[in-house]
Design a protein around this motif. Structure first.
Motif, mmCIF file in Angstrom:
data_model
loop_
_atom_site.group_PDB
_atom_site.id
_atom_site.type_symbol
_atom_site.label_atom_id
_atom_site.label_comp_id
_atom_site.label_asym_id
_atom_site.label_seq_id
_atom_site.Cartn_x
_atom_site.Cartn_y
_atom_site.Cartn_z
ATOM 1 N N PRO A 48 0.826 -1.207 0.000
ATOM 2 C CA PRO A 48 0.000 0.000 0.000
ATOM 3 C C PRO A 48 0.864 1.262 0.000
ATOM 4 C CG PRO A 48 -0.113 -1.115 2.117
ATOM 5 C CD PRO A 48 0.700 -1.975 1.219
ATOM 6 N N VAL A 49 0.306 2.334 -0.521
ATOM 7 C CA VAL A 49 0.964 3.636 -0.507
ATOM 8 C C VAL A 49 0.587 4.310 0.805
ATOM 9 C CG1 VAL A 49 1.070 5.899 -1.621
ATOM 10 C CG2 VAL A 49 0.889 3.817 -3.020
ATOM 11 N N GLY A 50 1.555 4.838 1.515
ATOM 12 C CA GLY A 50 1.272 5.440 2.805
ATOM 13 C C GLY A 50 1.619 6.909 2.874
ATOM 14 N N TRP A 51 0.851 7.634 3.652
ATOM 15 C CA TRP A 51 1.116 9.040 3.944
ATOM 16 C C TRP A 51 1.029 9.222 5.449
ATOM 17 C CZ3 TRP A 51 2.139 13.604 1.315
ATOM 18 C CH2 TRP A 51 2.279 13.472 -0.064
ATOM 19 N N THR A 52 1.885 10.074 5.968
ATOM 20 C CA THR A 52 1.871 10.424 7.377
ATOM 21 C C THR A 52 1.897 11.942 7.470
ATOM 22 O OG1 THR A 52 3.080 8.420 7.964
ATOM 23 C CG2 THR A 52 3.109 10.216 9.567
ATOM 24 N N PHE A 53 0.994 12.484 8.294
ATOM 25 C CA PHE A 53 1.003 13.923 8.527
ATOM 26 C C PHE A 53 0.401 14.217 9.891
ATOM 27 C CE2 PHE A 53 -2.622 12.914 5.815
ATOM 28 C CZ PHE A 53 -3.697 13.499 6.459
ATOM 29 N N ASP A 70 2.801 20.100 1.006
ATOM 30 C CA ASP A 70 2.533 18.713 0.622
ATOM 31 C C ASP A 70 1.151 18.208 1.005
ATOM 32 O OD1 ASP A 70 5.089 18.708 -0.312
ATOM 33 O OD2 ASP A 70 5.914 17.486 1.296
ATOM 34 N N VAL A 71 0.565 18.739 2.071
ATOM 35 C CA VAL A 71 -0.734 18.258 2.535
ATOM 36 C C VAL A 71 -1.644 19.455 2.818
ATOM 37 C CG1 VAL A 71 -1.969 16.918 4.274
ATOM 38 C CG2 VAL A 71 0.342 16.227 3.593
ATOM 39 N N ARG A 72 -2.799 19.451 2.164
ATOM 40 C CA ARG A 72 -3.834 20.455 2.428
ATOM 41 C C ARG A 72 -5.144 19.710 2.654
ATOM 42 N NH1 ARG A 72 -4.821 23.439 -2.067
ATOM 43 N NH2 ARG A 72 -3.795 21.866 -3.315
ATOM 44 N N VAL A 73 -5.937 20.172 3.613
ATOM 45 C CA VAL A 73 -7.173 19.491 3.991
ATOM 46 C C VAL A 73 -8.275 20.535 4.146
ATOM 47 C CG1 VAL A 73 -8.253 17.956 5.688
ATOM 48 C CG2 VAL A 73 -5.786 17.797 5.278
ATOM 49 N N TRP A 74 -9.489 20.205 3.661
ATOM 50 C CA TRP A 74 -10.612 21.119 3.835
ATOM 51 C C TRP A 74 -11.935 20.374 3.717
ATOM 52 C CZ3 TRP A 74 -7.667 20.708 -0.474
ATOM 53 C CH2 TRP A 74 -8.308 20.522 -1.705
ATOM 54 N N PRO A 75 -12.956 20.903 4.430
ATOM 55 C CA PRO A 75 -14.284 20.285 4.353
ATOM 56 C C PRO A 75 -15.087 20.878 3.193
ATOM 57 C CG PRO A 75 -14.307 22.038 5.973
ATOM 58 C CD PRO A 75 -12.901 21.970 5.418
ATOM 59 N N THR A 76 -16.001 20.098 2.667
ATOM 60 C CA THR A 76 -16.915 20.584 1.635
ATOM 61 C C THR A 76 -18.104 19.634 1.576
ATOM 62 O OG1 THR A 76 -17.047 21.445 -0.633
ATOM 63 C CG2 THR A 76 -15.851 19.364 -0.323
ATOM 64 N N LYS A 77 -18.992 19.894 0.662
ATOM 65 C CA LYS A 77 -20.129 18.997 0.436
ATOM 66 C C LYS A 77 -20.071 18.517 -1.007
ATOM 67 C CE LYS A 77 -23.422 20.391 3.875
ATOM 68 N NZ LYS A 77 -23.549 19.199 4.655
ATOM 69 N N THR A 78 -20.385 17.249 -1.194
ATOM 70 C CA THR A 78 -20.459 16.640 -2.516
ATOM 71 C C THR A 78 -21.757 15.853 -2.568
ATOM 72 O OG1 THR A 78 -18.058 16.450 -2.674
ATOM 73 C CG2 THR A 78 -19.340 15.048 -4.126
ATOM 74 N N VAL A 84 -14.412 15.374 3.433
ATOM 75 C CA VAL A 84 -13.147 16.032 3.727
ATOM 76 C C VAL A 84 -12.243 15.770 2.530
ATOM 77 C CG1 VAL A 84 -11.159 16.125 5.272
ATOM 78 C CG2 VAL A 84 -13.431 15.663 6.194
ATOM 79 N N LEU A 85 -11.728 16.830 1.941
ATOM 80 C CA LEU A 85 -10.809 16.690 0.817
ATOM 81 C C LEU A 85 -9.381 16.803 1.321
ATOM 82 C CD1 LEU A 85 -12.617 18.811 -1.900
ATOM 83 C CD2 LEU A 85 -12.468 16.339 -1.751
ATOM 84 N N MET A 86 -8.519 15.939 0.789
ATOM 85 C CA MET A 86 -7.100 15.948 1.130
ATOM 86 C C MET A 86 -6.312 16.036 -0.168
ATOM 87 S SD MET A 86 -6.985 12.988 4.060
ATOM 88 C CE MET A 86 -8.169 11.915 3.262
ATOM 89 N N ALA A 87 -5.584 17.126 -0.322
ATOM 90 C CA ALA A 87 -4.714 17.290 -1.479
ATOM 91 C C ALA A 87 -3.301 16.923 -1.043
ATOM 92 C CB ALA A 87 -4.769 18.726 -1.995
ATOM 93 N N LEU A 88 -2.756 15.897 -1.654
ATOM 94 C CA LEU A 88 -1.426 15.393 -1.316
ATOM 95 C C LEU A 88 -0.511 15.599 -2.515
ATOM 96 C CD1 LEU A 88 -2.564 11.978 0.227
ATOM 97 C CD2 LEU A 88 -2.263 14.166 1.402
ATOM 98 N N SER A 89 0.695 16.086 -2.264
ATOM 99 C CA SER A 89 1.639 16.242 -3.363
ATOM 100 C C SER A 89 3.022 15.792 -2.913
ATOM 101 C CB SER A 89 1.670 17.688 -3.870
ATOM 102 O OG SER A 89 2.163 18.550 -2.880
ATOM 103 N N SER A 90 3.736 15.214 -3.864
ATOM 104 C CA SER A 90 5.098 14.743 -3.616
ATOM 105 C C SER A 90 5.854 14.867 -4.932
ATOM 106 C CB SER A 90 5.084 13.288 -3.148
ATOM 107 O OG SER A 90 4.842 12.416 -4.237
ATOM 108 N N PRO A 91 7.147 14.636 -4.916
ATOM 109 C CA PRO A 91 7.898 14.663 -6.175
ATOM 110 C C PRO A 91 7.382 13.622 -7.181
ATOM 111 C CG PRO A 91 9.399 14.787 -4.328
ATOM 112 C CD PRO A 91 8.037 14.519 -3.760
#
Length: 136
Positions: A48-53, A70-78, A84-91
């Protein structure tokens, strides 16, 4: 010995405004790493791919936009439901993940009962270790 609080749930990997793919995931919190949350994404691989924050980032992100880099988090409605949306970025790339807000919040509440905010440092045993070191 330490305590583990886990939760399996299905996230959605958002590919475009019209398209998302289901991604099974596991949220983990361990009292021996009290400041962090761990997310393992079980995508079609043996590993599995793992993230820690920071747990604090996810706790705040359930209520309001937070994070940078690298990590941004925010609530919204869909479709009328809280997420909860999580935007993850890495190289290696970027991902936008959508998690159902209710199970994430319930899991976070369990972690906060195990280690209340502000008491994380007590879990690390630094005072005991320092006492042993100075006693020598």
């Amino acid at each position: 010995m330490y305590t583990v609080v886990e939760r399996e749930l299905e996230l959605r990997l958002v590919l475009s405004p019209e398209r998302a793919v289901a991604v099974p995931a596991r949220l983990s919190y361990r009292t021996d790493d009290p400041y962090a949350v761990h997310i393992a994404f079980h995508i079609d691989s043996q590993c599995p791919v793992g993230w820690t924050f920071a747990r604090e980032l996810l706790v705040e992100g359930v209520f309001r936009p937070c994070g940078e880099g690298d990590v941004r988090v925010w609530p919204t409605k869909t479709e009328g439901r809280g997420v909860v949306l999580m935007a993850l970025s890495s190289p290696d790339g970027e991902a936008l993940l959508e998690a159902p807000a209710a199970p994430v919040s319930a899991w976070l509440e369990r972690t906060l009962r195990v280690v209340p905010p502000g008491t994380e440092g007590e879990q690390l045993g630094l005072d005991d270790g320092l006492d042993r070191l100075l006693a020598q």
